[in-house]
Design a protein around this motif. Structure first.
Motif, mmCIF file in Angstrom:
data_model
loop_
_atom_site.group_PDB
_atom_site.id
_atom_site.type_symbol
_atom_site.label_atom_id
_atom_site.label_comp_id
_atom_site.label_asym_id
_atom_site.label_seq_id
_atom_site.Cartn_x
_atom_site.Cartn_y
_atom_site.Cartn_z
ATOM 1 N N ILE A 1 0.810 -1.216 0.000
ATOM 2 C CA ILE A 1 0.000 0.000 0.000
ATOM 3 C C ILE A 1 0.845 1.269 0.000
ATOM 4 N N ILE A 2 1.801 1.347 0.903
ATOM 5 C CA ILE A 2 2.502 2.616 1.125
ATOM 6 C C ILE A 2 3.365 2.997 -0.065
ATOM 7 N N ALA A 3 4.002 2.025 -0.709
ATOM 8 C CA ALA A 3 4.815 2.356 -1.885
ATOM 9 C C ALA A 3 3.973 3.020 -2.961
ATOM 10 N N SER A 4 2.770 2.495 -3.201
ATOM 11 C CA SER A 4 1.872 3.103 -4.193
ATOM 12 C C SER A 4 1.439 4.499 -3.756
ATOM 13 N N ALA A 5 1.116 4.632 -2.471
ATOM 14 C CA ALA A 5 0.654 5.928 -1.966
ATOM 15 C C ALA A 5 1.735 6.990 -2.115
ATOM 16 N N ILE A 6 2.974 6.629 -1.834
ATOM 17 C CA ILE A 6 4.076 7.579 -1.988
ATOM 18 C C ILE A 6 4.218 8.004 -3.440
ATOM 19 N N GLU A 7 4.181 7.033 -4.350
ATOM 20 C CA GLU A 7 4.353 7.348 -5.771
ATOM 21 C C GLU A 7 3.226 8.228 -6.282
ATOM 22 N N ARG A 8 2.003 8.008 -5.807
ATOM 23 C CA ARG A 8 0.885 8.851 -6.238
ATOM 24 C C ARG A 8 1.072 10.285 -5.752
ATOM 25 N N THR A 9 1.442 10.440 -4.491
ATOM 26 C CA THR A 9 1.615 11.800 -3.978
ATOM 27 C C THR A 9 2.773 12.505 -4.659
ATOM 28 N N GLU A 10 3.834 11.774 -4.975
ATOM 29 C CA GLU A 10 4.957 12.371 -5.696
ATOM 30 C C GLU A 10 4.538 12.839 -7.084
#
Length: 510
Positions: free
Chosen positions: A400-409
């Protein structure tokens, strides 16, 4: 003609080499001579997933005449699997279940079983046997003993024990390091280490952890002149990455009773699974390997895109279904996925995660998610949400968190992704009072202490992120914390209904 079902249901005979010939024709069984099979693979972690996945693929290879790849199964902790299967000569039933039917297959690829705490010397002997050319691992994410920043947790008691007692290790790291050191000293080529757990870039990750462990070991043994293992592992041992996929729910007593009726024999530990099975492996095996590609395994140069798709779409959705399902009172995946609100949420989660996957890797995400929807709807599996919920602090970073970071970036909102993190925190905060909520986490004690402090919501979420190492040192960390805190307020005030409503998902319960 009278039915033979009652006699089967009350049988006291066990499945074994001596009774396998008595199986009904409807049950597939090994047709090869198990006595001619040579052990070539040592498997660390002989859990249900390995027996439903890798062991079945190896069984196919043995049946085709490639008899140099028998499996020595090693339990690093419990004797349960050995105690169940040893009286059965390692045989067990694989029950492949769909909503409409069940097919039974007896697997014969596990030739022997060892329990590491009982006899670490026997495990090391199997690992140093020149016939062993591959070591596979399914030990779950937490057993890799990583610190919050992803490095080796060099303060873990078991790591410290293995550094002080290299001849009697407890961890996978210790067993692999000692075996590789002995093989190096004996002039025996190293085995290939094949990680089959849900770690990001799992082969490369395990390789790095093993170099770190071996470096610590070299430093401890420097006074004895026993050094150089770290460089040997860095330069001379292959760690291909792999991606594995098959849903394997826990076996119940009802499953055992039903299988006994079908077999006419007792099987102490049959394994339940689904028809779908996938294995993608980087083809880097200096010592040779089974011809897995003949039986559906995809051998590739780079497993990364396949791994990311599976972790973010299947495993990420599974975590969402587990935590939101528990909060909504659903005990199994199929029941949770049949909830229209959760079903709509998963579609939104997939939409967010898909945009983080590479566009040029040939991934067919539409077909993949359509297949996932069918798998999650399989009513025969009864895959418990509480089983999937285990070890969330170890699983959420890659799911989950890896995807969330990439989206916010990328300037995109991680609304659905961050609700999964909030739902995990909410289930942990709920103690064990939620329906069927019997899951554990390595951070249970620390989380209980933290969540019991009644901190302001955003401060509490930040403390959880610190404790679990979520998004450590990432510029978008605060953004994720704010989203999670908002979701948690909704969950606390109105449960999943309010949290879903904030995302525009109507439940009919508003």
């Amino acid at each position: 003609m009278p039915s033979d079902q009652p006699s089967r249901a009350t049988t006291t005979e066990r499945l074994s080499d001596g009774t396998v010939q008595a199986l009904p024709a409807s049950v597939a069984a090994p047709l090869y001579d198990r006595g001619r099979v040579v052990p070539g693979i040592v498997q660390l972690g002989v859990g249900a997933f390995h027996r439903a996945h890798q062991a079945a693929y190896v069984d196919d290879c043995l049946a085709a005449g490639d008899t140099g790849w028998g499996i020595v199964g090693v339990s690093l902790r419990s004797a349960d699997t050995r105690d169940a299967l040893a009286p059965q000569d390692g045989l067990y039933t694989l029950a492949i279940r769909s909503s409409g039917e069940e097919k039974l297959r007896v697997i014969g690829s596990i030739g022997s079983l060892l329990v590491a705490p009982e006899d670490p010397g026997a495990v090391l002997a199997a690992l140093t046997d020149p016939r062993t050319r591959i070591v596979t691992l399914t030990i779950t994410e937490k057993a890799y003993l990583r610190a919050a920043d992803g490095s080796l947790d060099d303060s873990h008691p078991d790591i410290l024990h293995d550094l002080e007692n290299p001849q009697a290790p407890r961890t996978a790291h210790g067993f692999l390091a000692e075996a590789l050191a002995r093989r190096q000293a004996n002039g025996t080529p190293p085995f290939t280490v094949l990680c089959c757990d849900n770690l990001p870039a799992n082969g490369a990750t395990l390789h790095r952890l093993m170099i770190e462990f071996a470096g610590l070991r070299d430093a401890r043994l420097a006074t004895k002149g026993d050094t150089g293992l770290a460089s040997h592992i860095a330069d001379g041992v292959a760690f291909p990455s792999s991606m594995v996929d098959r849903i394997v729910p826990a076996t119940t007593d009802a499953d055992r009773a039903r299988i006994a009726v079908e077999l006419g024999l007792n099987d102490a530990w049959p394994v339940m699974t689904e028809p779908f099975c996938q294995w993608v492996i980087e083809d880097n095996f200096p010592g040779g390997r089974p011809a897995w590609e003949k039986f559906g395994v995809t051998m590739v140069g780079d497993v990364g895109p396949f791994e990311d798709m599976k972790l973010r779409l299947l495993n990420g959705a599974h975590s969402a279904i587990a935590y939101l399902g528990l909060l909504s009172g659903h005990a199994t995946v199929d029941r949770a996925f049949a909830d229209p609100a959760i079903r709509q949420f998963v579609d939104g989660l997939w939409a967010e995660a898909i945009l983080t996957l590479p566009e040029d890797a040939g991934l067919d995400t539409s077909a993949y998610t359509a297949e996932l929807a069918k798998r999650f709807s399989n009513t025969a599996l009864a895959h418990r949400t509480a089983q999937i919920a285990n070890d969330g602090s170890q699983k959420l970073p890659q799911r989950i968190i890896a995807s969330a970071i990439e989206r916010t970036e990328a300037g995109l909102l991680p609304e659905h992704l961050t609700l999964v993190i909030a739902a995990w925190i909410a289930t942990c905060a709920g103690g064990k009072t939620l329906p069927e909520n019997h899951f554990t986490d390595p951070l249970d004690a620390a989380l209980a202490a933290l969540l019991g402090r009644n901190l302001p919501m955003e401060e509490m979420v930040a403390a959880v992120f610190d404790l679990a190492g979520f998004a450590k040192d990432h510029a978008e960390r605060q953004t994720l914390i704010e989203f999670v805190a908002t979701h948690l307020v909704h969950l606390k005030q109105g449960g999943p209904v309010l949290a879903f409503a904030a995302l525009g998902i109507r439940t009919g319960k508003e």
